[in-house]
Design an enzyme around this catalytic site. Sequence first.
Site, mmCIF file in Angstrom:
data_model
loop_
_atom_site.group_PDB
_atom_site.id
_atom_site.type_symbol
_atom_site.label_atom_id
_atom_site.label_comp_id
_atom_site.label_asym_id
_atom_site.label_seq_id
_atom_site.Cartn_x
_atom_site.Cartn_y
_atom_site.Cartn_z
ATOM 1 N N ASN A 9 -5.906 50.256 42.775
ATOM 2 C CA ASN A 9 -6.173 48.954 42.166
ATOM 3 C C ASN A 9 -4.829 48.239 42.054
ATOM 4 O O ASN A 9 -4.033 48.542 41.164
ATOM 5 C CB ASN A 9 -6.804 49.176 40.775
ATOM 6 C CG ASN A 9 -6.983 47.877 40.003
ATOM 7 O OD1 ASN A 9 -6.819 46.794 40.554
ATOM 8 N ND2 ASN A 9 -7.312 47.998 38.719
ATOM 9 N N LYS A 11 -4.266 45.317 41.190
ATOM 10 C CA LYS A 11 -4.267 44.290 40.137
ATOM 11 C C LYS A 11 -3.653 42.989 40.695
ATOM 12 O O LYS A 11 -3.836 42.702 41.872
ATOM 13 C CB LYS A 11 -3.557 44.795 38.882
ATOM 14 C CG LYS A 11 -4.127 46.143 38.431
ATOM 15 C CD LYS A 11 -3.701 46.560 37.060
ATOM 16 C CE LYS A 11 -4.333 47.913 36.736
ATOM 17 N NZ LYS A 11 -4.058 48.345 35.376
ATOM 18 N N HIS A 95 -13.593 46.266 34.850
ATOM 19 C CA HIS A 95 -12.306 46.869 34.471
ATOM 20 C C HIS A 95 -11.962 46.441 33.044
ATOM 21 O O HIS A 95 -12.275 45.320 32.631
ATOM 22 C CB HIS A 95 -11.215 46.408 35.451
ATOM 23 C CG HIS A 95 -9.933 47.149 35.254
ATOM 24 N ND1 HIS A 95 -9.050 46.800 34.261
ATOM 25 C CD2 HIS A 95 -9.407 48.223 35.877
ATOM 26 C CE1 HIS A 95 -8.023 47.645 34.298
ATOM 27 N NE2 HIS A 95 -8.212 48.506 35.275
ATOM 28 N N GLU A 167 -11.648 55.148 32.292
ATOM 29 C CA GLU A 167 -10.260 54.741 32.094
ATOM 30 C C GLU A 167 -10.016 54.470 30.614
ATOM 31 O O GLU A 167 -10.299 53.358 30.126
ATOM 32 C CB GLU A 167 -9.974 53.463 32.886
ATOM 33 C CG GLU A 167 -10.158 53.619 34.377
ATOM 34 C CD GLU A 167 -9.357 52.566 35.141
ATOM 35 O OE1 GLU A 167 -8.491 52.968 35.934
ATOM 36 O OE2 GLU A 167 -9.565 51.372 34.928
ATOM 37 N N GLY A 173 -1.518 51.877 32.245
ATOM 38 C CA GLY A 173 -0.210 51.238 32.356
ATOM 39 C C GLY A 173 0.754 51.631 31.250
ATOM 40 O O GLY A 173 1.786 50.990 31.065
HETATM 41 P P1 PGA Z 1 -2.522 52.451 35.801
HETATM 42 O O1 PGA Z 1 -3.838 51.535 35.926
HETATM 43 O O2 PGA Z 1 -2.658 53.531 36.861
HETATM 44 O O3 PGA Z 1 -1.373 51.531 36.064
HETATM 45 O O4 PGA Z 1 -2.517 53.018 34.426
HETATM 46 C C1 PGA Z 1 -5.090 52.094 36.197
HETATM 47 C C2 PGA Z 1 -6.142 51.032 36.193
HETATM 48 O O5 PGA Z 1 -6.104 50.156 35.309
HETATM 49 O O6 PGA Z 1 -7.048 51.003 37.058
#
Ligand code: PGA
Length: 251
Positions: A9, A11, A95, A167, A173
């Site tokens: 992802n 983003k 999400h 998640e 993050g």
């Molecule tokens: P991250 O994000 O791996 O940066 O923690 C995962 C996500 O939000 O899909």
Amino acid sequence: MRRPILAANWKMNNLTADAKKLCAGLKEELSGLRDRDIVVCPPSILISTVKDALAGTLIGFGAQNMYYKQSGAFTGELSPDMLVDAQCRYVIIGHSERRQLFAETDALVNLKVKAALEVGLTPIMCVGETKDERKAGKEKDIVGGQIRAGLKDVKFESPLGLVIAYEPIWAIGTGETATPQDAQDMHAYIRSVLTEIYGEETAGLMRIQYGGSVKPDNIDELMACEDIDGALVGGASLEAKSFARIVRFSA
Ligand code: PGA
């Protein structure tokens, strides 16, 4: 074992040149892998760049969001048909960033999941609790509620055509990952809710990804858990070598 599914992802990251470079790296690192599903979800404006850059590989791609209507006066939105037209096979739905920053509700998530399935897209439906909800011991109620509401009256032909991503919001993050035990515990719970809805055989075939600070150095222990069938990866998917290492997990 269920066929693993590892998804990137991106983003709201990467420009055209970054996308081309990243895909070239993934092509080099991952082209030969046939025993797992690999998915790249770029910002929608880069989907056609990614499609061209990944042509000739088995790496799939998809969108990070869509609206549930097929056309009309919905400024700024993309329809399920548009994603199919762009040759997407996947779409991330609900999400936590969309839920928290763009006020998406379980009811909207439900409409989107249905709309995705209707046109043959594989939705990756995201669920997860906040830190406060976990502290209060409510994480299963929250996640169970999101699953039941998001999948209300949802039917599908193949159990492989709908993916759940667990998640925990506090792990996204932040560098803080759920322990494999906590993640497995929640995944087993999610599978029990899926069993209530779809029966044991179907629930046993459905894939549940873990997401939230997945990295090359924690993927192996996560994938060793019985009910963890893949990962949805944000930050660590922005670099070809680190995402490739995640995809090549050894469990
Ligand atoms: P991250 O994000 O791996 O940066 O923690 C995962 C996500 O939000 O899909």
